[in-house]
Design an enzyme around this catalytic site. Structure first.
Site, PDB file in Angstrom:
ATOM      1  N   ASN A 133       0.868  -1.191   0.000  1.00 58.22           N
ATOM      2  CA  ASN A 133       0.000   0.000   0.000  1.00 58.22           C
ATOM      3  C   ASN A 133       0.901   1.236   0.000  1.00 58.22           C
ATOM      4  O   ASN A 133       1.479   1.586   1.027  1.00 58.22           O
ATOM      5  CB  ASN A 133      -0.891  -0.040   1.252  1.00 58.22           C
ATOM      6  N   TRP A 134       1.025   1.859  -1.165  1.00 56.09           N
ATOM      7  CA  TRP A 134       1.940   3.010  -1.279  1.00 56.09           C
ATOM      8  C   TRP A 134       1.391   4.264  -0.621  1.00 56.09           C
ATOM      9  O   TRP A 134       2.102   5.260  -0.484  1.00 56.09           O
ATOM     10  CB  TRP A 134       2.216   3.299  -2.763  1.00 56.09           C
ATOM     11  N   LYS A 135       0.121   4.252  -0.287  1.00 57.49           N
ATOM     12  CA  LYS A 135      -0.536   5.436   0.289  1.00 57.49           C
ATOM     13  C   LYS A 135      -0.298   6.648  -0.628  1.00 57.49           C
ATOM     14  O   LYS A 135      -0.308   6.491  -1.846  1.00 57.49           O
ATOM     15  CB  LYS A 135      -0.058   5.674   1.715  1.00 57.49           C
ATOM     16  N   HIS A 186      -9.661   1.195   5.079  1.00 55.85           N
ATOM     17  CA  HIS A 186      -8.379   1.432   5.753  1.00 55.85           C
ATOM     18  C   HIS A 186      -8.581   2.462   6.864  1.00 55.85           C
ATOM     19  O   HIS A 186      -9.385   3.389   6.724  1.00 55.85           O
ATOM     20  CB  HIS A 186      -7.331   1.929   4.747  1.00 55.85           C
ATOM     21  N   GLU A 228      -6.919   4.883   7.712  1.00 55.14           N
ATOM     22  CA  GLU A 228      -6.663   6.274   7.305  1.00 55.14           C
ATOM     23  C   GLU A 228      -7.853   6.848   6.538  1.00 55.14           C
ATOM     24  O   GLU A 228      -8.020   8.065   6.468  1.00 55.14           O
ATOM     25  CB  GLU A 228      -5.352   6.347   6.504  1.00 55.14           C
ATOM     26  N   GLY A 276       2.170   2.575  11.169  1.00 52.58           N
ATOM     27  CA  GLY A 276       3.061   3.741  11.102  1.00 52.58           C
ATOM     28  C   GLY A 276       3.995   3.861  12.294  1.00 52.58           C
ATOM     29  O   GLY A 276       4.501   4.942  12.590  1.00 52.58           O
ATOM     30  N   SER A 310       3.286  -1.694  10.445  1.00 56.47           N
ATOM     31  CA  SER A 310       4.719  -1.582  10.733  1.00 56.47           C
ATOM     32  C   SER A 310       5.520  -2.854  10.457  1.00 56.47           C
ATOM     33  O   SER A 310       6.462  -3.176  11.197  1.00 56.47           O
ATOM     34  CB  SER A 310       4.939  -1.127  12.178  1.00 56.47           C
ATOM     35  N   GLY A 358       2.819  -1.028   4.343  1.00 53.67           N
ATOM     36  CA  GLY A 358       2.805   0.374   3.955  1.00 53.67           C
ATOM     37  C   GLY A 358       4.203   0.844   3.567  1.00 53.67           C
ATOM     38  O   GLY A 358       4.679   0.607   2.454  1.00 53.67           O
TER      39      GLY A 358
HETATM   40  P1  PGA Z   1       2.804   0.694   7.693  1.00 52.85           P
HETATM   41  O1  PGA Z   1       1.319   0.840   7.084  1.00 52.85           O
HETATM   42  O2  PGA Z   1       3.327  -0.626   7.195  1.00 52.85           O
HETATM   43  O3  PGA Z   1       3.549   1.866   7.156  1.00 52.85           O
HETATM   44  O4  PGA Z   1       2.649   0.703   9.179  1.00 52.85           O
HETATM   45  C1  PGA Z   1       0.472  -0.267   7.008  1.00 52.85           C
HETATM   46  C2  PGA Z   1      -0.885   0.152   6.509  1.00 52.85           C
HETATM   47  O5  PGA Z   1      -1.367   1.219   6.907  1.00 52.85           O
HETATM   48  O6  PGA Z   1      -1.499  -0.561   5.701  1.00 52.85           O
END
Ligand code: PGA
Length: 257
Positions: A14-16, A101, A103, A177, A217, A238
């Site tokens: 997931n590149w966000k 998600h 977010e 995160g 993470s 992420g």
């Molecule tokens: P992260 O994000 O690996 O940077 O913690 C994971 C996610 O939000 O899917």
């Protein structure tokens, strides 16, 4: 008799809202190209920002990598400014979409909308990667009832036949995160619990075919222990999915399982 099911491993990147330029996209993609041709035992799904979707899928044409979006609309089409429908993702060759998600939830998305998005995805022929996860972990097990309620709400009215087309991503919000993932032991216990809730809703046979991923993470080091000891069918990654060496290591490892 209950049959034994072997679920294929799934690694989702997931590149966000990264990276910021097409040049950087090219760099990341060329860094994962080598492993992109090899995965067989594992499904690799990349979810770039929508504006890079076509570019990334062209760059990785003829590889084994699959594509998904980071979100979809709960609507089919029409006057919904800024939204992207499941059919649009499908028409660009996308096979998956992350749904719910944390977010997105932070921006106001609730279980009712997540439920609608799951339905839209399945109706369009896209596999929804449904994110669930508690906000905090307490000592009295309240997070378990939170999870149960959330699972029941997001899958409300979704039939057995539909739910079998879903991938679940358990992402404890407090572990996203951060510097460290949740411990494999806790992931193990929680994934068992999630499957138990699904089994109560849909029966043991159906719950057994559902893939449950972990996200939050994950690094190339923790990926190994989580995949070995966490009782999960893959990972939703992420930040480390933007680091080609690390993401490649994770894919290569998952491919050996
Ligand atoms: P992260 O994000 O690996 O940077 O913690 C994971 C996610 O939000 O899917």
């Amino acid at each position: 008799m209950i049959s034994k099911v072997k679920r294929k491993k799934i690694i989702v990147g997931n590149w966000k809202m990264n990276p910021v330029s097409p040049e950087e996209v090219k760099k990341i993609v060329s860094g994962i190209k080598k492993v992109a041709y090899s995965p067989r035992k594992v499904d690799v799904v990349l979810c770039p920002p929508f504006m890079f979707f076509e570019m990334v899928s062209k760059l990785l044409k003829n590889t084994k990598v699959l594509f998904g979006s980071q979100d979809i609309s709960g609507e089919e089409k029409g006057s919904f400014t800024g939204q992207i429908s499941a059919s649009m993702i499908l028409s660009l060759g996308g096979k998956y979409s992350i749904v719910g998600h944390s977010e997105r939830r932070k921006e106001g998305e609730d279980d009712v909308l997540v439920n609608k998005k799951i339905m839209r995805a399945i109706q369009a022929g896209i596999t929804p990667i449904v994110c669930i996860g508690e906000l905090v972990r307490d000592d009295h097990g309240e997070y378990l009832s939170f999870l149960e309620k959330q699972i029941k709400a997001v899958f409300s009215g979704i039939t057995k036949e539909f739910v079998s087309k879903v991938v679940i991503a358990y992402e404890p919000v407090w572990a996203i995160g951060k510097t460290e993932a949740m411990s494999p032991h806790d992931i193990y216990e929680t994934s068992l619990y999630v499957r138990k809730v699904l089994s109560q809703m849909y029966g043991m046979e159906t719950s057994k075919i559902l893939s449950i991923l972990y996200g939050g993470s994950v690094t190339s080091d923790s990926a190994v222990t989580i995949l070995n000891e966490g009782n999960v069918d893959g990972l939703l990654i992420g930040r480390q999915s933007l680091v080609p060496e690390d993401f490649s290591k994770i894919i290569s490892y998952a491919n050996t399982l």
